[in-house]
Design a protein around this motif. Structure first.
Motif, PDB file in Angstrom:
ATOM      1  N   GLU A   1      46.302  43.600  49.177  1.00 38.71           N
ATOM      2  CA  GLU A   1      46.230  44.991  49.632  1.00 38.71           C
ATOM      3  C   GLU A   1      46.928  45.911  48.632  1.00 38.71           C
ATOM      4  OE1 GLU A   1      45.125  48.111  51.472  1.00 38.71           O
ATOM      5  OE2 GLU A   1      44.486  46.118  52.133  1.00 38.71           O
ATOM      6  N   ARG A   2      48.086  45.442  48.142  1.00 38.02           N
ATOM      7  CA  ARG A   2      48.839  46.249  47.185  1.00 38.02           C
ATOM      8  C   ARG A   2      48.026  46.439  45.907  1.00 38.02           C
ATOM      9  NH1 ARG A   2      53.736  43.809  48.430  1.00 38.02           N
ATOM     10  NH2 ARG A   2      53.592  42.431  46.642  1.00 38.02           N
ATOM     11  N   ALA A   3      47.412  45.358  45.451  1.00 39.61           N
ATOM     12  CA  ALA A   3      46.608  45.443  44.224  1.00 39.61           C
ATOM     13  C   ALA A   3      45.473  46.441  44.399  1.00 39.61           C
ATOM     14  CB  ALA A   3      46.046  44.068  43.871  1.00 39.61           C
ATOM     15  N   ARG A   4      44.894  46.425  45.595  1.00 44.75           N
ATOM     16  CA  ARG A   4      43.765  47.318  45.852  1.00 44.75           C
ATOM     17  C   ARG A   4      44.209  48.779  45.817  1.00 44.75           C
ATOM     18  NH1 ARG A   4      40.594  44.296  49.697  1.00 44.75           N
ATOM     19  NH2 ARG A   4      42.625  44.076  50.404  1.00 44.75           N
ATOM     20  N   THR A   5      45.316  49.071  46.480  1.00 48.08           N
ATOM     21  CA  THR A   5      45.767  50.468  46.522  1.00 48.08           C
ATOM     22  C   THR A   5      46.198  50.919  45.131  1.00 48.08           C
ATOM     23  OG1 THR A   5      47.936  49.700  47.214  1.00 48.08           O
ATOM     24  CG2 THR A   5      46.481  50.519  48.933  1.00 48.08           C
ATOM     25  N   ARG A   6      46.841  49.992  44.391  1.00 48.11           N
ATOM     26  CA  ARG A   6      47.286  50.377  43.054  1.00 48.11           C
ATOM     27  C   ARG A   6      46.093  50.696  42.175  1.00 48.11           C
ATOM     28  NH1 ARG A   6      49.908  45.849  40.802  1.00 48.11           N
ATOM     29  NH2 ARG A   6      51.266  45.862  42.598  1.00 48.11           N
ATOM     30  N   ARG A   7      45.054  49.877  42.280  1.00 44.83           N
ATOM     31  CA  ARG A   7      43.870  50.106  41.463  1.00 44.83           C
ATOM     32  C   ARG A   7      43.218  51.441  41.822  1.00 44.83           C
ATOM     33  NH1 ARG A   7      41.311  45.304  41.706  1.00 44.83           N
ATOM     34  NH2 ARG A   7      40.429  45.870  43.692  1.00 44.83           N
TER      35      ARG A   7
ATOM     36  N   ALA B   1      44.675  54.039  43.110  1.00 42.53           N
ATOM     37  CA  ALA B   1      45.521  55.147  42.672  1.00 42.53           C
ATOM     38  C   ALA B   1      45.329  55.390  41.181  1.00 42.53           C
ATOM     39  CB  ALA B   1      46.982  54.838  42.968  1.00 42.53           C
ATOM     40  N   SER B   2      45.310  54.304  40.394  1.00 44.30           N
ATOM     41  CA  SER B   2      45.195  54.484  38.948  1.00 44.30           C
ATOM     42  C   SER B   2      43.826  55.030  38.596  1.00 44.30           C
ATOM     43  CB  SER B   2      45.468  53.178  38.214  1.00 44.30           C
ATOM     44  OG  SER B   2      44.347  52.344  38.282  1.00 44.30           O
ATOM     45  N   MET B   3      42.815  54.616  39.358  1.00 46.29           N
ATOM     46  CA  MET B   3      41.482  55.117  39.079  1.00 46.29           C
ATOM     47  C   MET B   3      41.405  56.620  39.330  1.00 46.29           C
ATOM     48  SD  MET B   3      37.818  54.022  40.668  1.00 46.29           S
ATOM     49  CE  MET B   3      37.939  55.140  42.052  1.00 46.29           C
ATOM     50  N   SER B   4      41.951  57.050  40.473  1.00 40.48           N
ATOM     51  CA  SER B   4      41.856  58.484  40.766  1.00 40.48           C
ATOM     52  C   SER B   4      42.721  59.283  39.799  1.00 40.48           C
ATOM     53  CB  SER B   4      42.230  58.774  42.218  1.00 40.48           C
ATOM     54  OG  SER B   4      43.441  58.178  42.543  1.00 40.48           O
ATOM     55  N   ALA B   5      43.833  58.689  39.346  1.00 43.95           N
ATOM     56  CA  ALA B   5      44.669  59.387  38.369  1.00 43.95           C
ATOM     57  C   ALA B   5      43.904  59.588  37.070  1.00 43.95           C
ATOM     58  CB  ALA B   5      45.949  58.598  38.115  1.00 43.95           C
ATOM     59  N   ARG B   6      43.213  58.528  36.652  1.00 38.72           N
ATOM     60  CA  ARG B   6      42.396  58.638  35.435  1.00 38.72           C
ATOM     61  C   ARG B   6      41.316  59.702  35.582  1.00 38.72           C
ATOM     62  NH1 ARG B   6      42.050  53.000  35.098  1.00 38.72           N
ATOM     63  NH2 ARG B   6      40.052  53.171  36.096  1.00 38.72           N
ATOM     64  N   ARG B   7      40.706  59.703  36.747  1.00 40.27           N
ATOM     65  CA  ARG B   7      39.623  60.665  36.971  1.00 40.27           C
ATOM     66  C   ARG B   7      40.144  62.093  36.951  1.00 40.27           C
ATOM     67  NH1 ARG B   7      34.737  59.141  38.831  1.00 40.27           N
ATOM     68  NH2 ARG B   7      34.595  61.106  39.955  1.00 40.27           N
ATOM     69  N   VAL B   8      41.317  62.290  37.544  1.00 39.17           N
ATOM     70  CA  VAL B   8      41.890  63.639  37.574  1.00 39.17           C
ATOM     71  C   VAL B   8      42.207  64.096  36.157  1.00 39.17           C
ATOM     72  CG1 VAL B   8      43.909  64.967  38.285  1.00 39.17           C
ATOM     73  CG2 VAL B   8      42.753  63.503  39.931  1.00 39.17           C
ATOM     74  N   ARG B   9      42.716  63.167  35.332  1.00 43.50           N
ATOM     75  CA  ARG B   9      43.018  63.525  33.941  1.00 43.50           C
ATOM     76  C   ARG B   9      41.768  63.962  33.200  1.00 43.50           C
ATOM     77  NH1 ARG B   9      46.831  59.455  33.829  1.00 43.50           N
ATOM     78  NH2 ARG B   9      45.478  57.920  32.854  1.00 43.50           N
ATOM     79  N   ARG B  10      40.648  63.360  33.548  1.00 43.10           N
ATOM     80  CA  ARG B  10      39.392  63.746  32.894  1.00 43.10           C
ATOM     81  C   ARG B  10      38.767  64.965  33.544  1.00 43.10           C
ATOM     82  NH1 ARG B  10      36.239  58.529  33.691  1.00 43.10           N
ATOM     83  NH2 ARG B  10      34.466  59.811  33.125  1.00 43.10           N
TER      84      ARG B  10
END
Lengths: 154, 99
Positions: free
Chosen positions: A104-110, A112-121
């Motif tokens: 579950e932790r791995a899923r949420t971390r992934r 979060a990082s995906m949306s962070a990357r998307r926001v940066r773009r």
């Protein structure tokens, strides 16, 4: 006071077991869990399955799965009791809460990082429906027939 | 040119040997599909021992666990997979050995 953990219990009974005998076994399991004030979260009957190898005279078996929330002491007791039952040809108890929490932790971390990357773009944090469709279409994992097998050196 | 030749003849010093090896390697490499970890690609976080369909694809005919160098699974997931296979074996979902 011991902590409540989640366990999965699977046991195998012979395919010729009657409904009543199976129900009887299940009530026994329930009785044990109640004694430890544990709860059965889910019960699944997988039905008749072929065994991967023969266990004694058996080639097939009925698989039953229980997901149990309870203390650790319950496991030793269940294990001991199930070993005694002649009906049960094989059983296993596995603790699952830790592994599931890690997953579950791995899923949420992934996520979060995906949306962070998307926001940066400069994109919205969640992929839109259209993008999702496009992604599944451009399949470039090189396993299609167009890649062919170029055997040998060249 | 001559310089290069001389160096080559000069009893295979480290530098030139390396060069030759690399060239040979380059010729030998042919197109090979890059192997990637199935679990990383499909984002499978928890490899359950109950998921026979998934696990069985990593247990070849003989019943041995498929090595990482063949299947391309990453180390983390191979460890998790190994645990799952061993549990599955205990309850006869996957064979220990066959034939």
């Amino acid at each position: 006071m011991s902590a409540v953990r989640q366990y999965e219990l699977i046991y195998i009974v012979p395919p010729e077991t009657t409904e009543e005998a199976l129900a009887e076994l299940q009530t026994q399991v329930e009785a044990i869990t109640q004694r430890f004030s544990a709860t059965i979260e889910k019960t699944e009957n997988w039905g008749r399955r072929k065994l991967a190898y023969e266990i004694g005279p058996h080639r097939d078996g009925i698989y039953v799965l229980h997901v149990i929330n309870g203390p650790a002491a319950l496991v030793t007791e269940l294990d001991r009791r199930l070993r005694v039952f002649d009906l049960v040809i094989r059983h296993i108890v596995v603790r699952v809460d830790l592994d599931l929490a890690i997953a579950e932790r791995a899923r949420t971390r992934r996520k979060a990082s995906m949306s962070a990357r998307r926001v940066r773009r400069g994109l919205p944090p969640e992929p839109t429906e259209q993008e999702r469709i496009r992604r599944s279409e451009d399949d470039d994992d090189m396993d299609g027939p167009e890649m062919g097998f170029r055997g040998g050196d060249r | 040119m001559s310089d290069f030749d001389n160096r080559d003849k000069g009893g295979g010093r480290g530098g030139s040997r390396d060069k030759d090896d690399k060239k040979g390697g380059g010729r030998r490499t042919f197109f090979r599909r890059r192997r990637v970890c199935k679990f990383c690609v499909e984002k499978i976080d928890y490899i359950s021992y109950k998921d026979v369909k998934l696990i069985a694809s990593f247990v070849p005919e003989r019943g041995k666990i498929q090595p990482r160098r063949i299947s391309g699974v990453c180390a983390t997931h191979q460890r998790a997979l190994q645990r799952a296979i061993k549990r599955a074996r205990q309850i006869a979902l996957v064979p220990y050995v066959s034939e």
